[in-house]
Write an enzyme that holds these catalytic residues in place. Structure first.
Site, PDB file in Angstrom:
ATOM      1  N   CYS A  81       2.930  28.577  27.215  1.00 38.02           N
ATOM      2  CA  CYS A  81       2.087  29.493  26.715  1.00 38.02           C
ATOM      3  C   CYS A  81       1.868  28.671  25.395  1.00 38.02           C
ATOM      4  O   CYS A  81       2.647  28.396  24.738  1.00 38.02           O
ATOM      5  CB  CYS A  81       3.211  30.752  26.112  1.00 38.02           C
ATOM      6  SG  CYS A  81       2.699  31.810  24.526  1.00 38.02           S
ATOM      7  N   CYS A  84       3.666  29.090  21.706  1.00 31.02           N
ATOM      8  CA  CYS A  84       4.840  28.697  21.689  1.00 31.02           C
ATOM      9  C   CYS A  84       4.831  27.844  21.007  1.00 31.02           C
ATOM     10  O   CYS A  84       4.121  26.881  20.345  1.00 31.02           O
ATOM     11  CB  CYS A  84       4.927  28.569  22.553  1.00 31.02           C
ATOM     12  SG  CYS A  84       6.068  30.616  23.207  1.00 31.02           S
ATOM     13  N   HIS A 142       7.954  34.223  21.394  1.00 24.09           N
ATOM     14  CA  HIS A 142       7.691  34.702  22.563  1.00 24.09           C
ATOM     15  C   HIS A 142       7.607  35.877  22.774  1.00 24.09           C
ATOM     16  O   HIS A 142       6.858  36.312  23.292  1.00 24.09           O
ATOM     17  CB  HIS A 142       7.822  33.575  23.532  1.00 24.09           C
ATOM     18  CG  HIS A 142       6.712  34.038  24.637  1.00 24.09           C
ATOM     19  ND1 HIS A 142       5.130  33.681  24.695  1.00 24.09           N
ATOM     20  CD2 HIS A 142       7.176  34.783  25.633  1.00 24.09           C
ATOM     21  CE1 HIS A 142       5.088  33.716  25.744  1.00 24.09           C
ATOM     22  NE2 HIS A 142       5.501  34.239  26.691  1.00 24.09           N
ATOM     23  N   HIS A 193       1.991  36.449  23.727  1.00 21.07           N
ATOM     24  CA  HIS A 193       2.761  35.824  23.184  1.00 21.07           C
ATOM     25  C   HIS A 193       2.657  36.925  21.512  1.00 21.07           C
ATOM     26  O   HIS A 193       1.685  37.546  21.592  1.00 21.07           O
ATOM     27  CB  HIS A 193       2.576  34.370  22.177  1.00 21.07           C
ATOM     28  CG  HIS A 193       3.255  33.841  21.599  1.00 21.07           C
ATOM     29  ND1 HIS A 193       4.974  32.930  22.063  1.00 21.07           N
ATOM     30  CD2 HIS A 193       3.998  33.840  20.232  1.00 21.07           C
ATOM     31  CE1 HIS A 193       5.244  32.670  20.943  1.00 21.07           C
ATOM     32  NE2 HIS A 193       4.928  32.823  19.429  1.00 21.07           N
ATOM     33  N   HIS A 195       0.803  38.377  18.884  1.00 21.11           N
ATOM     34  CA  HIS A 195      -0.484  38.060  18.385  1.00 21.11           C
ATOM     35  C   HIS A 195      -1.657  39.299  18.274  1.00 21.11           C
ATOM     36  O   HIS A 195      -1.940  39.869  19.046  1.00 21.11           O
ATOM     37  CB  HIS A 195      -1.066  36.995  19.209  1.00 21.11           C
ATOM     38  CG  HIS A 195      -1.758  36.783  20.103  1.00 21.11           C
ATOM     39  ND1 HIS A 195      -1.357  37.098  21.272  1.00 21.11           N
ATOM     40  CD2 HIS A 195      -3.081  36.992  20.302  1.00 21.11           C
ATOM     41  CE1 HIS A 195      -2.087  37.248  22.723  1.00 21.11           C
ATOM     42  NE2 HIS A 195      -3.255  37.042  21.907  1.00 21.11           N
ATOM     43  N   GLN A 197      -6.076  39.388  16.817  1.00 23.27           N
ATOM     44  CA  GLN A 197      -7.087  39.172  16.215  1.00 23.27           C
ATOM     45  C   GLN A 197      -7.596  39.669  15.403  1.00 23.27           C
ATOM     46  O   GLN A 197      -8.096  40.274  15.280  1.00 23.27           O
ATOM     47  CB  GLN A 197      -8.184  38.721  17.795  1.00 23.27           C
ATOM     48  CG  GLN A 197      -7.756  38.734  19.523  1.00 23.27           C
ATOM     49  CD  GLN A 197      -8.115  38.187  20.158  1.00 23.27           C
ATOM     50  OE1 GLN A 197      -9.524  38.232  20.489  1.00 23.27           O
ATOM     51  NE2 GLN A 197      -8.490  39.412  21.379  1.00 23.27           N
TER      52      GLN A 197
HETATM   53 ZN   LIG Z   1       4.403  32.013  24.042  1.00 24.58          ZN
END
Ligand SMILES: [Zn+2]
Length: 359
Positions: A81, A84, A142, A193, A195, A197
């Site tokens: 990932c 990470c 993660h 993971h 997140h 935008q």
């Molecule tokens: Zn990750």
């Protein structure tokens, strides 16, 4: 009500520590972090391709073309990932971090996008795709998610949205900044993971343009927080509610009771309430559907020039209509732009209100 109106933000603004990346991008770290990032593998790695916009002659809206995005990372294994900490050739070479924001490696909108050359034989308007696309990583863990992040991190997230909107709005061409999160593979997520935008547009996209028109004409969004049959979860300063005109069966919005153009204008108490409701909404969906619910979450803030009328609020559009059934956007929605919904908003609100949430 009067003294609520006069309250001013009573928290220090969130500001990042910023690092330049070798390929011209920037990393902004909010809150504590450990390590000094460097990206030797990115040396000399500049992408010379540009996006552009074309006017859709029938729909009368801009379409952005960015052919370079076809090569972007697609579902890497968990041990590969790029978000990470210390991942090999990852984006975040740090031991640990709180919230990290960086320019998207495959940005569809670009700070330096040039004016496109005319295409021989085509008479449709073309325009540059000036803007920016950022990635906002919520945690170095993660396996975290909006539903499980601690309250303090969700509060910081709300303040970081406010700071990114401020920073991106300072770019002269930028008209609108829109943070969002796609959750779940059904919502097109290629990296798990936690997140979101942030897109900064140099034009008003069609949905925001229509919303802006309603708010310019005086639509009062906060009145929905005073209609108990639509409220799913209430706090002193904001409510999570089902709008009386849902397009997705279990759509929920987080609406502050006091007008704020952007999350940067929220008081500390208001930030806490919005942060509480973010987890409440995510946990309500997961408990109601009995699974991780895919959704699209959009943070709306005032476009440039509309800071007096366009209220900050958050919309969640879940992509399920039952634990096993997706709400597909198909023929009628795609072809006609008309949404068909098989549950009344009043019933959806009642069903979601009945969910026991442990957060
Ligand atoms: Zn990750």
């Amino acid at each position: 009500m009067a003294d609520l109106e006069q309250r001013t933000p009573d928290i220090l603004p969130e500001r990042p520590v910023t690092f330049g990346m070798p390929d011209g991008r920037e990393l902004h770290l909010y809150g504590p972090f450990q390590g000094t990032p460097s990206w030797p593998w990115l040396e000399g790695n500049t992408d010379g391709s540009f996006s552009h916009r074309r006017w859709h002659a029938l729909r009368r809206e801009w379409v952005v073309y960015s052919a370079h995005r076809q090569t972007r990372t697609y579902k890497p294994p968990a041990n590969d990932c790029p978000f990470c900490p210390m991942a090999p050739e990852g984006e975040l070479p740090l031991q640990e971090f709180s919230i990290a924001v960086f320019d998207n490696k495959f940005s569809a909108l670009q700070k330096d996008a040039p004016t496109p050359q005319p295409i021989p034989g085509l008479d449709i308007p073309l325009a540059s795709a000036v803007g920016n696309c950022e990635v906002i990583v919520y945690s170095s863990d993660h396996n975290a998610s909006m539903a499980s992040l601690p309250l303090e991190r969700r509060e910081r997230l709300v303040r970081v949205w406010g700071d990114r909107i401020r920073a991106l709005m300072a770019i002269p061409d930028v008209q609108v900044v829109m943070p969002f999160e796609n959750r779940g593979e059904e919502a097109g997520v290629t990296l798990h993971h936690p997140h979101g935008q942030i897109y900064a547009f140099s034009y008003q996209p069609p949905i925001i343009e229509k919303m802006a028109q309603s708010f310019r004409e005086g639509y009062d969004l906060s009145k929905l927080t005073r209609l108990p049959q639509y409220v799913v979860a209430d706090t002193a300063t904001a409510a999570a509610l089902v709008p009386p005109f849902t397009r997705f069966p279990y759509e929920m919005w987080i609406v502050p009771k006091r007008f704020c153009a952007t999350p940067a204008e929220l008081t500390a108490a208001e930030v806490t309430d919005v942060a509480e409701l973010l987890a409440h909404v995510a946990n309500t969906y997961d408990a109601f559907f009995g699974r991780i619910c895919p959704y699209v979450m959009i943070v709306y803030a005032a476009p440039k020039g509309l800071e007096d009328v366009f209220p900050f609020h958050i919309q969640f559009q879940p992509l399920l209509r039952s634990p096993t059934k997706m709400k597909f956007v198909a023929g009628v929605e795609v072809g006609a732009g008309s949404f068909l919904v098989d549950i009344l908003p009043e019933t959806a609100a009642q069903n979601l209100r009945n969910v026991e949430v442990t957060s």
